[in-house]
Design an enzyme around this catalytic site. Structure first.
Site: not given
Ligand code: LIP
Length: 264
Positions: A70, A85, A87-88, A90, A212
């Site tokens: 990402e 990802d 940190i999905d 955030t 995601d």
């Protein structure tokens, strides 16, 4: 020799390490480093640090593989591609809410074969390997089946741009009176794992990116759910829809006439 288990195992090891780093380094109030598609679409220094750690670990073991992340975009062109990802969720990470995750999927020749979603604050690591099931803490996951639309708990999410949100709100106004209720947890990867674990019955969203939904999508399908888009299409940023067969079609048929892939 590459096996699905090897990919899943490596992805899990890396997702756990990134999660430990994030927990250890997360300040009480993480700072916003930059914004992306809108002023509310944020990146923190730890999104970047997490992706750097993940990329370094993948490269150390499999230098020839491609990586799509990402934050760092696309690198390499191997037949094996890692979809990351860091940190999905955030915004949840920023506020200290518990639904944020490290999501890592492995794709071979265009097919997702392994997926790991580490929902770090909950201490839950969801894993899946194609054809070998979806798992959480040694328990095989099965999505809910036989739930009619009017009794279904449906997860969804919203984009960051105003024009997109206007249409998402319009679509939601049609969906909400026809289902049990709606949940907006704030992480598409965690939402898909919730479908897998039977914590919600279905999920739909306009706008999630492949990082995601790649790993969580495999977790959900390996738990028996159907994942796709409109009119037989694949899950995509246009629309991603996930639920057990039966509910999937009902939800699809509710959404399709609403033209949910448009933006204002
Ligand atoms: C977010 C999601 C969230 C979705 C947002 C966004 P991020 O990812 O997972 O559930 O509704 O549109 O894509 O930006 O936190 O990685």
């Amino acid at each position: 020799m590459e096996t699905l288990g090897t990919f899943a195992h490596l992805a899990e090891e890396i997702a756990r390490e990134a999660g430990e780093m994030l927990l250890a380094k997360r300040p009480a109030r993480p700072e916003v480093l930059a914004t992306k598609s809108s002023p509310t679409d944020v990146v923190t220094a730890l999104d970047k640090a997490s992706e750097e750690l993940i990329r370094a670990r993948i490269k150390a073991v499999r230098p020839e593989d491609a990586i799509l992340g990402e934050e760092g975009g696309s690198t390499g062109d191997g037949r094996v591609r890692w979809i990351v990802d860091p940190i999905d969720g955030t915004v949840n990470f920023l506020y200290g809410l518990p639904d944020w995750a490290v999501s890592i999927a492995v794709e071979v020749d265009g097919e997702i074969v392994a997926g790991v979603v580490n929902v770090v604050p909950r201490g839950e690591v969801f894993t899946a390997a194609r054809g070998e099931g979806a798992w959480l803490s040694g328990e095989r996951l099965r999505c809910n089946t036989g739930v009619p639309l009017n009794r279904a708990l449906i997860a969804t999410g919203f984009g960051y741009e105003t024009g997109r949100r206007k249409i998402q709100a319009e679509v939601l106004a049609h969906v909400l009176p026809r289902v049990r209720d709606i949940r907006r947890a704030g992480s598409a990867a965690a939402d898909l794992c919730s479908v897998a674990a039977g914590r919600v019955d279905g999920y739909y969203e306009r706008g999630p990116q492949v990082w995601d939904y790649a790993a969580g999508g495999l977790v959900a399908t390996e738990a028996g759910a159907r994942l796709g888009g409109l009119n037989g299409g694949a899950a995509s940023p246009e629309l991603t829809l996930c639920a057990a067969p039966g509910l999937f079609e009902e939800l699809h048929d509710l959404l399709a006439p609403l033209d949910p892939e448009r933006d204002a």
